[in-house]
Design a protein around this motif. Structure first.
Motif, PDB file in Angstrom:
ATOM      1  N   VAL A  70       0.827  -1.452  -0.307  1.00 40.51           N
ATOM      2  CA  VAL A  70       0.271   0.157  -0.162  1.00 40.51           C
ATOM      3  C   VAL A  70       0.735   1.155   0.468  1.00 40.51           C
ATOM      4  O   VAL A  70       2.013   1.648   0.758  1.00 40.51           O
ATOM      5  CB  VAL A  70      -0.996  -0.372   1.271  1.00 40.51           C
ATOM      6  CG1 VAL A  70      -1.912   1.437   0.869  1.00 40.51           C
ATOM      7  CG2 VAL A  70      -1.998  -0.978   1.534  1.00 40.51           C
ATOM      8  N   TYR A  71       0.900   1.563  -0.878  1.00 39.70           N
ATOM      9  CA  TYR A  71       1.711   3.180  -1.377  1.00 39.70           C
ATOM     10  C   TYR A  71       0.434   4.629  -0.955  1.00 39.70           C
ATOM     11  O   TYR A  71       0.022   5.159  -1.608  1.00 39.70           O
ATOM     12  CB  TYR A  71       1.874   3.225  -2.857  1.00 39.70           C
ATOM     13  CG  TYR A  71       2.675   2.032  -3.263  1.00 39.70           C
ATOM     14  CD1 TYR A  71       4.505   2.181  -3.168  1.00 39.70           C
ATOM     15  CD2 TYR A  71       2.288   1.152  -3.814  1.00 39.70           C
ATOM     16  CE1 TYR A  71       4.938   1.131  -3.809  1.00 39.70           C
ATOM     17  CE2 TYR A  71       3.016   0.159  -3.960  1.00 39.70           C
ATOM     18  CZ  TYR A  71       3.997  -0.137  -4.461  1.00 39.70           C
ATOM     19  OH  TYR A  71       5.086  -0.882  -5.026  1.00 39.70           O
ATOM     20  N   ASP A 126       0.495   8.334  -0.373  1.00 39.71           N
ATOM     21  CA  ASP A 126       1.269  10.109  -0.768  1.00 39.71           C
ATOM     22  C   ASP A 126       2.012  10.872   0.047  1.00 39.71           C
ATOM     23  O   ASP A 126       2.142  10.431   1.280  1.00 39.71           O
ATOM     24  CB  ASP A 126       0.197  10.596  -1.498  1.00 39.71           C
ATOM     25  CG  ASP A 126      -0.665  11.507  -0.707  1.00 39.71           C
ATOM     26  OD1 ASP A 126      -0.977  10.976   0.394  1.00 39.71           O
ATOM     27  OD2 ASP A 126      -1.733  12.428  -1.036  1.00 39.71           O
ATOM     28  N   THR A 161       5.898   1.800   2.548  1.00 41.86           N
ATOM     29  CA  THR A 161       4.962   1.454   1.447  1.00 41.86           C
ATOM     30  C   THR A 161       4.361   0.989   3.200  1.00 41.86           C
ATOM     31  O   THR A 161       5.264   0.083   4.448  1.00 41.86           O
ATOM     32  CB  THR A 161       4.610  -0.038   0.828  1.00 41.86           C
ATOM     33  OG1 THR A 161       5.752  -0.805   1.331  1.00 41.86           O
ATOM     34  CG2 THR A 161       5.664   0.737  -0.304  1.00 41.86           C
ATOM     35  N   ARG A 172      -7.379  -4.806  -3.603  1.00 38.43           N
ATOM     36  CA  ARG A 172      -7.464  -3.042  -3.984  1.00 38.43           C
ATOM     37  C   ARG A 172      -9.068  -2.250  -3.572  1.00 38.43           C
ATOM     38  O   ARG A 172      -9.156  -1.583  -3.363  1.00 38.43           O
ATOM     39  CB  ARG A 172      -6.804  -3.128  -5.628  1.00 38.43           C
ATOM     40  CG  ARG A 172      -6.722  -0.999  -6.235  1.00 38.43           C
ATOM     41  CD  ARG A 172      -7.275  -1.706  -7.218  1.00 38.43           C
ATOM     42  NE  ARG A 172      -5.336  -1.452  -7.258  1.00 38.43           N
ATOM     43  CZ  ARG A 172      -4.695  -2.282  -8.854  1.00 38.43           C
ATOM     44  NH1 ARG A 172      -5.469  -2.265 -10.176  1.00 38.43           N
ATOM     45  NH2 ARG A 172      -3.521  -2.321  -9.359  1.00 38.43           N
ATOM     46  N   GLU A 213      -9.663   0.384  -1.135  1.00 36.74           N
ATOM     47  CA  GLU A 213     -10.101   1.239  -1.120  1.00 36.74           C
ATOM     48  C   GLU A 213     -11.151   2.106  -0.700  1.00 36.74           C
ATOM     49  O   GLU A 213     -11.662   2.940   0.011  1.00 36.74           O
ATOM     50  CB  GLU A 213     -10.454   1.307  -2.763  1.00 36.74           C
ATOM     51  CG  GLU A 213      -8.452   1.997  -4.322  1.00 36.74           C
ATOM     52  CD  GLU A 213      -9.159   1.685  -5.558  1.00 36.74           C
ATOM     53  OE1 GLU A 213     -10.788   1.436  -5.472  1.00 36.74           O
ATOM     54  OE2 GLU A 213      -8.035   1.392  -6.037  1.00 36.74           O
ATOM     55  N   ASN A 268      -5.093   9.073   0.013  1.00 41.07           N
ATOM     56  CA  ASN A 268      -4.374   9.046  -1.191  1.00 41.07           C
ATOM     57  C   ASN A 268      -3.403   7.677  -1.503  1.00 41.07           C
ATOM     58  O   ASN A 268      -2.363   8.186  -1.210  1.00 41.07           O
ATOM     59  CB  ASN A 268      -4.177  10.187  -2.064  1.00 41.07           C
ATOM     60  CG  ASN A 268      -3.660  10.377  -3.656  1.00 41.07           C
ATOM     61  OD1 ASN A 268      -3.879   8.953  -3.790  1.00 41.07           O
ATOM     62  ND2 ASN A 268      -2.916  10.995  -3.939  1.00 41.07           N
ATOM     63  N   VAL A 269      -4.364   6.361  -0.889  1.00 39.67           N
ATOM     64  CA  VAL A 269      -3.373   5.252  -1.274  1.00 39.67           C
ATOM     65  C   VAL A 269      -3.299   4.319  -2.833  1.00 39.67           C
ATOM     66  O   VAL A 269      -4.885   4.292  -3.132  1.00 39.67           O
ATOM     67  CB  VAL A 269      -3.345   4.521  -0.089  1.00 39.67           C
ATOM     68  CG1 VAL A 269      -3.302   5.361   1.352  1.00 39.67           C
ATOM     69  CG2 VAL A 269      -5.048   3.729  -0.707  1.00 39.67           C
ATOM     70  N   THR A 270      -2.252   4.408  -3.152  1.00 39.13           N
ATOM     71  CA  THR A 270      -3.174   2.751  -4.260  1.00 39.13           C
ATOM     72  C   THR A 270      -2.101   1.785  -3.709  1.00 39.13           C
ATOM     73  O   THR A 270      -1.149   1.450  -2.938  1.00 39.13           O
ATOM     74  CB  THR A 270      -1.533   3.542  -5.444  1.00 39.13           C
ATOM     75  OG1 THR A 270      -0.026   3.451  -4.751  1.00 39.13           O
ATOM     76  CG2 THR A 270      -2.487   5.171  -6.132  1.00 39.13           C
ATOM     77  N   VAL A 271      -2.058   0.613  -4.559  1.00 38.80           N
ATOM     78  CA  VAL A 271      -2.006  -0.807  -3.695  1.00 38.80           C
ATOM     79  C   VAL A 271      -1.422  -1.753  -5.273  1.00 38.80           C
ATOM     80  O   VAL A 271      -1.779  -1.161  -6.255  1.00 38.80           O
ATOM     81  CB  VAL A 271      -3.298  -1.400  -3.626  1.00 38.80           C
ATOM     82  CG1 VAL A 271      -3.304  -2.402  -3.132  1.00 38.80           C
ATOM     83  CG2 VAL A 271      -4.164  -0.931  -2.431  1.00 38.80           C
ATOM     84  N   GLY A 272       0.016  -1.533  -4.953  1.00 37.70           N
ATOM     85  CA  GLY A 272       0.486  -2.599  -5.597  1.00 37.70           C
ATOM     86  C   GLY A 272       0.379  -4.345  -5.356  1.00 37.70           C
ATOM     87  O   GLY A 272       0.450  -4.640  -4.305  1.00 37.70           O
TER      88      GLY A 272
END
Length: 692
Positions: free
Chosen positions: A99-100, A102, A131, A152, A156, A163-167
């Motif tokens: 989980v990234y 911002d 992360t 994801r 979310e 504001n996070v992104t998942v990889g």
């Protein structure tokens, strides 16, 4: 399959929430969807394998605001799941989602730890790429796309407004099949090492049965572990004025190992990573009803680790590498002038012997990195570690063993610590540009040495100035990918000044080889005082660059980077010079102990192998550590002990036989100097260490 357990309404709602998180029932892959449904039904029935799968997945960890960002789950328990169901065999698959957050969210979290905007500019490198890692155990049939899509959406929803992104990548997932994969090439290499070790064992057994001292067999003398062990522990005939170098070299090698262990502990997951960088909190208010020893936690003074002066032993400890450079330059210079005083120099031998002596053991370790390393561990971090450590050796091994990687491919490096060997080899190959003028035209040689040294200092200052480098080494777990590391820290043109000082010291020792310069007690006291003061200032001088209240000063930082390594080296120079000229006292006695000569003979193997052990242990971790000086030192001392054993084995199996073979080849060609040498040169002629 058992029937679902009877649950009351609240229990049923809780179970539905759990299954909504951990069961991938909306997967596009048909088998994954069916097996996930089977997992959901089995978990409702409290079947053991399903409970293990749920138990192996992460739940929200405590201590996130203190830097506990990696939740490992239960790696081995997940991979041990193998259950036959009506949907087929269901095996466990361990995946680690990343989980990234911002930058805005990171700053908000850090504000809870009293990290201001001003301090952010100092420590941003450590946390900008942070992360939150979360591990899940799912059926092996589920592919990365289905796992990522499911979690994801879930994350979310849970982080709405943030504001996070998942990889997730294939490398972040691990199955039992991945655990034991080995190629035919790797089997061949393994067998090759085994056959060689067996051959050495047979030769050693023969040597015990028919001692080599009696039959003078070259093969037995070269490859017998008994003979090579005797060489390691052998006492030199007489004493050498340069015996102190053995102690300096061994202590520097141990310092490198300890420093690298600190970096591993700091940059791999620990539950208190923010303790490294958080700021001071001071309160003088005591609880009214208590004595002076009763304070609340907030009333107790706390500092980040990097703000303690003791931390400069690590953050400034990169200076120990400059000790290696100086010693290497000194021994090269002494060896050259000793040989030149007896006749012409065989330049083919000068270059070829050095290259083979250093590069063949290096190539053996690089081969292990590139092929067999992945077989000796597993874990949530394992594939990421291999991507950073093994893959560069698979692709750029040639740049390492040809000693050009610091210019050809500075990132990612194959064998991170090999950058020193690359620089040292390049300096060695170019050393005649300094040595020849000193030998043939001394006055021109002095001017040439001074000019090259001045240029090296100027280049250091210029590069630090134009790139606005801070005075300290960046505190970041992405250190190796920074511009500072790739184009400044490991660059030969910025690290050459200590080597040049060593070349000059070697020449001075050669010129005064027939006499011992008398140093008065007063001069010796002044010299040692300046030595310790200079080295201490160079070591702790970087502390100021991590202090929040300290404003960045371009001239100050550039000057520190340009001259600190030379000032440290001048301190080491005095140590050697004083010991050689009889003013070393107890320091010379300790540094000249025979134990340092013994360990010095295996120190090259220790240097080559120590990060292999450290990366393997860190990459195979199954739970986070806890950062503290005690824990890091305890682990580092363990590394040193293991490396003593590993370095010994490496030396008797590979390095010593290679050295004996090269010496035998030189004798056969009449290039080996067997004449008696004076005590000052005996450290060169008799040394079996890893410096020339």
């Amino acid at each position: 399959m058992e029937s679902p357990a009877k649950l009351n309404m609240k229990q049923g709602l809780a179970m539905n929430q759990v299954l909504g998180i951990y069961a991938i029932t909306n997967a596009t892959n048909d088998l994954c969807r069916k097996q996930s449904a089977g997992f959901a039904r089995a978990l409702r029935a409290f079947e053991p394998w399903a409970l293990k799968m749920f138990d192996s997945s992460s739940k929200l960890q405590s201590g996130i605001l203190y830097g506990n960002l990696f939740e490992f789950g239960s790696f081995r328990q997940c991979l041990e799941i193998d259950e036959t169901t009506r949907f087929g065999s269901i095996a466990g698959k361990h995946c680690t989602l990343k989980v990234y957050p911002d930058t805005r969210l990171i700053k908000k979290i850090l504000s809870y730890r009293n990290i201001s905007e001003r301090r952010w500019r100092i420590i941003s490198g450590l946390v900008q790429n942070a992360t939150l890692d979360w591990s899940v155990c799912i059926p092996e049939a589920c592919g990365v796309d289905d796992v990522l899509s499911h979690f994801r959406k879930l994350i979310e929803v849970l982080t709405e407004g943030l504001n996070v992104t998942v990889g997730l990548t294939e490398g972040n997932c691990y199955t039992k099949c991945d655990w034991a994969s080995i190629s035919g090439t790797e089997i061949s290499i393994f067998m090759g090492f085994g056959v060689y070790a067996l051959t050495v064992g047979v030769i050693t057994t023969y040597d015990f049965r028919f001692p080599t001292d009696e039959n003078n067999n070259y093969v037995v003398k070269t490859f017998s572990a008994r003979q090579n062990t005797k060489r390691i522990f052998a006492r030199a005939k007489g004493t050498s004025d340069l015996d102190c170098i053995h102690g300096i070299r061994v202590m520097s090698t141990c310092y490198v190992i300890i420093g690298h262990r600190f970096l591993m502990v700091m940059f791999y997951p620990v539950i208190n990573s923010l303790h490294i960088i958080e700021v001071r909190v001071v309160s003088n208010q005591l609880q009214p009803h208590t004595g002076c020893c009763m304070m609340t936690w907030d009333q107790f003074m706390r500092e980040s680790w990097v703000l303690y002066y003791r931390s400069t032993a690590i953050t400034g400890g990169t200076l120990c590498v400059d000790t290696f450079f100086m010693i290497s330059g000194t021994l090269v210079s002494l060896g050259y002038f000793t040989q030149a005083s007896k006749g012409s120099t065989n330049w083919l031998v000068f270059y070829l012997y050095r290259y083979l002596r250093i590069s063949v053991p290096l190539a053996i370790v690089v081969l292990w990195y590139a092929t067999l390393m992945h077989l000796f561990g597993s874990g949530p971090l394992w594939n990421d570690m291999l991507q950073q450590v093994q893959k560069p050796c698979q692709e750029y091994w040639w740049a390492t063993i040809t000693h050009v990687q610091n210019y050809v491919h500075p990132f990612p490096l194959c064998m991170v610590q090999a950058w020193y060997l690359t620089c040292d080899m390049q300096y060695y190959f170019l050393s005649p540009a300094v040595l020849l003028p000193l030998d043939k035209f001394p006055m021109l040689g002095y001017a040439n040495l001074a000019l090259i040294y001045s240029i090296s200092i100027a280049v250091n200052f210029y590069l630090a100035w134009i790139n606005k480098y801070n005075g300290g080494v960046p505190i970041t777990n992405h250190l190796f990918s920074t511009k500072f590391f790739q184009h400044y820290y490991i660059s030969p043109h910025t690290r050459v000044s200590p080597y040049l000082i060593g070349l000059g010291l070697g020449y001075a020792l050669h010129k005064t080889r027939d006499k011992r310069l008398k140093i008065s007690t007063g001069m010796a006291l002044v010299g040692w005082s300046l030595c310790f003061a200079t080295m201490l200032a160079s070591l702790v001088g970087c502390h100021v660059f991590f202090v929040e209240e300290h404003d960045y000063d371009r001239i100050e930082s550039s000057l520190f980077l340009a001259v600190s390594r030379s000032s440290w080296t001048l301190g080491v120079l005095w140590m050697v010079w004083a010991c050689v000229n009889g003013s070393g006292g107890p320091i010379n006695y300790v540094l000249s102990l025979h134990v340092f000569r013994v360990v010095g003979r295996i120190s090259y193997g220790m240097y080559l192998l120590h990060m292999l052990l450290q990366f393997t242990m860190s990459g195979a971790a199954k739970m986070p550590g806890y950062f503290s000086d005690f824990y890091a030192i305890f682990a580092a001392l363990g590394d040193v002990c293991v490396m003593l054993f590993a370095g010994f084995l490496f030396t008797i199996l590979f390095e010593s036989p290679l050295h004996q073979t090269l010496m035998y080849a030189l004798k056969r060609n009449g290039d080996s100097d067997v004449a008696k040498v004076k005590p000052l040169q005996r450290a060169i002629a008799k040394s079996n260490g890893w410096h020339p």
